[in-house]
Design a protein around this motif. Structure first.
Motif: not given
Length: 89
Positions: A35-41
């Protein structure tokens, strides 16, 4: 501290830690799904805040034990509180 209050605090802490565990498992799944890195962050940030809150509750418990310890006089209590802050914060 009454045993009922202690049991309630223990249950609340266990529930909080279980939620953090669920968040971590969710993050693992997000990583595996790429998944998108920003969502994971964002999820990392939420899990860190939740774990910090659990830690603060545990630290408060530790301080309560020191302050309410009938075996310590005021000077020893202050030394114990200082030791707790130095060691755990």
């Amino acid at each position: 501290m009454s045993s009922d209050l202690r049991a309630a605090q223990q249950q609340a802490l266990v529930k909080r830690l279980a939620r953090v565990e669920g968040q971590i498992r969710g993050i693992q799944a997000m990583v595996l799904r790429e998944e998108n890195c920003e969502a994971i962050a964002q999820q990392f940030s939420a899990a860190r805040r939740a774990l910090d809150k659990a830690y603060q509750e545990m630290l408060a418990c530790l301080l309560e034990e020191a302050v309410l310890n009938p075996e310590l006089d005021k000077s020893d209590t202050l030394l114990e509180v200082r030791k707790i802050f130095t060691k755990y914060t």
